[in-house]
Design a protein around this motif. Sequence first.
Motif, short mmCIF file in Angstrom:
data_model
loop_
_atom_site.label_atom_id
_atom_site.label_comp_id
_atom_site.label_asym_id
_atom_site.label_seq_id
_atom_site.Cartn_x
_atom_site.Cartn_y
_atom_site.Cartn_z
N PHE A 1 0.92 -1.07 -0.09
CA PHE A 1 -0.01 0.11 -0.03
C PHE A 1 0.77 1.07 -0.20
CE2 PHE A 1 -2.61 2.90 1.90
CZ PHE A 1 -3.57 2.58 1.93
N THR A 2 1.72 1.10 1.09
CA THR A 2 2.89 2.69 1.10
C THR A 2 3.69 2.71 -0.11
OG1 THR A 2 2.71 2.32 3.00
CG2 THR A 2 4.59 3.00 2.25
N ALA A 3 3.83 1.36 -0.84
CA ALA A 3 4.85 1.89 -1.97
C ALA A 3 3.52 1.92 -2.86
CB ALA A 3 5.21 -0.03 -2.10
N LYS A 4 3.11 1.93 -3.09
CA LYS A 4 1.99 2.39 -4.06
C LYS A 4 2.04 3.82 -3.98
CE LYS A 4 -0.34 -1.84 -5.25
NZ LYS A 4 -1.34 -3.03 -5.38
N VAL A 5 1.62 4.18 -2.88
CA VAL A 5 1.27 5.65 -2.74
C VAL A 5 2.40 6.69 -3.02
CG1 VAL A 5 0.49 7.13 -1.07
CG2 VAL A 5 -0.86 5.65 -1.03
N SER A 6 3.42 6.10 -2.07
CA SER A 6 5.01 6.67 -2.59
C SER A 6 5.39 7.03 -4.08
CB SER A 6 5.48 6.13 -2.01
OG SER A 6 6.80 6.35 -1.99
N ALA A 7 4.92 6.12 -4.86
CA ALA A 7 5.18 5.62 -6.10
C ALA A 7 4.39 7.08 -6.80
CB ALA A 7 4.47 4.58 -7.07
N GLU A 8 3.78 7.44 -6.56
CA GLU A 8 2.51 8.88 -6.91
C GLU A 8 3.41 10.02 -6.44
OE1 GLU A 8 -0.14 8.71 -9.16
OE2 GLU A 8 -0.20 6.66 -8.82
N VAL A 9 4.09 9.69 -5.59
CA VAL A 9 5.06 11.22 -5.25
C VAL A 9 6.10 11.20 -6.12
CG1 VAL A 9 5.94 12.32 -3.85
CG2 VAL A 9 4.03 11.49 -2.87
N THR A 10 6.62 10.23 -6.70
CA THR A 10 7.87 10.17 -7.11
C THR A 10 8.19 10.65 -8.50
OG1 THR A 10 8.69 8.34 -5.45
CG2 THR A 10 9.48 8.59 -7.60
N ALA B 1 -1.72 13.66 -5.22
CA ALA B 1 -2.19 12.83 -6.31
C ALA B 1 -1.58 11.13 -4.98
CB ALA B 1 -0.89 12.19 -7.59
N ALA B 2 -1.19 11.22 -4.38
CA ALA B 2 -0.77 10.43 -3.02
C ALA B 2 -2.04 10.19 -2.32
CB ALA B 2 0.19 10.28 -2.98
N LEU B 3 -3.10 11.72 -2.13
CA LEU B 3 -3.95 11.39 -1.60
C LEU B 3 -4.39 10.45 -2.37
CD1 LEU B 3 -6.24 12.50 1.00
CD2 LEU B 3 -6.31 14.11 -0.81
N LYS B 4 -5.30 10.26 -3.65
CA LYS B 4 -6.07 10.26 -4.59
C LYS B 4 -5.56 8.67 -4.65
CE LYS B 4 -7.33 14.46 -7.67
NZ LYS B 4 -8.70 14.37 -7.75
N ALA B 5 -4.58 8.11 -4.85
CA ALA B 5 -4.26 7.01 -4.56
C ALA B 5 -4.58 6.46 -3.49
CB ALA B 5 -3.07 6.74 -5.28
N PHE B 6 -4.20 7.06 -2.02
CA PHE B 6 -4.54 6.27 -1.07
C PHE B 6 -5.86 6.07 -0.75
CE2 PHE B 6 -5.78 7.06 3.33
CZ PHE B 6 -4.61 5.82 4.19
N LEU B 7 -7.30 7.12 -1.27
CA LEU B 7 -8.28 6.86 -1.02
C LEU B 7 -8.60 5.42 -2.29
CD1 LEU B 7 -8.63 10.48 -0.19
CD2 LEU B 7 -9.26 9.14 1.43
N ASP B 8 -8.00 5.77 -2.64
CA ASP B 8 -8.52 4.59 -3.98
C ASP B 8 -8.44 3.10 -3.80
OD1 ASP B 8 -9.77 6.54 -6.07
OD2 ASP B 8 -7.72 6.69 -6.86
N LEU B 9 -6.81 3.07 -2.98
CA LEU B 9 -6.26 1.77 -2.26
C LEU B 9 -7.51 1.28 -1.36
CD1 LEU B 9 -2.96 2.91 -2.58
CD2 LEU B 9 -4.31 0.37 -3.81
N CYS B 10 -8.36 2.45 -0.52
CA CYS B 10 -8.91 2.23 0.57
C CYS B 10 -10.38 1.30 0.04
CB CYS B 10 -9.18 3.45 1.80
SG CYS B 10 -7.65 4.18 2.37
N SER B 11 -10.11 1.85 -0.76
CA SER B 11 -12.13 1.37 -1.64
C SER B 11 -12.07 0.10 -1.89
CB SER B 11 -12.30 1.68 -2.57
OG SER B 11 -12.51 3.73 -1.79
N ASP B 12 -10.29 -0.50 -2.24
CA ASP B 12 -10.46 -2.19 -2.24
C ASP B 12 -10.42 -3.26 -1.32
OD1 ASP B 12 -8.11 -4.42 -2.10
OD2 ASP B 12 -8.01 -3.98 -4.49
#
Length: 195
Positions: free
Chosen positions: A70-79, A90-101
């Motif tokens: 989860f953290t790697a996916k969110v971190s990749a958005e920042v990078t 973008a990381a915020l959006k990815a975080f929230l999207d992942l919470c829906s998984d």
Amino acid sequence: MRRSQQDRSSSTRSALTTAGRALFAARGYHAVPTDEVVRTAGVTRGALYHHFTDKKDLFRAVVTEVEAEFTAKVSAEVTAAPDLATGMFAALKAFLDLCSDPEIRQIALTDAPAVLGWNDWRAIEAEHGLGVLTEALTRAVEEGLLAPQPVGVLARLVLSALNEAALVIAAAEDPAQARADAEQALGSWFAGLLA
């Protein structure tokens, strides 16, 4: 060529966490007996207890694995973003999207706090997410996006807000609406923090 004991051990541990992860995600921790995990993994009960103290210890390993991914996916958005501010949103959006998984909702958000206890769950969350947040916020201060402030405290507050948003999404009757509401509220708060 014969596999080394270390390779066999690693393979057995991986089979157990993979089986446990799939079963815990599908039905929840309490609905999965250890016999089923062992059977699905294709190993013996003794192998389970060689690698893990008990089912809860196996679950902790699964939660840690899920949180690392989860953290790697969110971190990749920042990078991947062209600049830090864009990357943070973008990381915020990815975080929230992942919470829906569904897997993350069941394992990391529903069962982890209940099974591991609030303190252990928060420690795993902090071990993975806090470092990424602290690094991003430190960069934001250095680049003038945030006013100088105690980044360590701010990172913990942001992590707490993100965790609360994740729990709101996981428990919502309408997760999509809860996700949209969380993005709006957190986005406004984060925008207000920027210089």
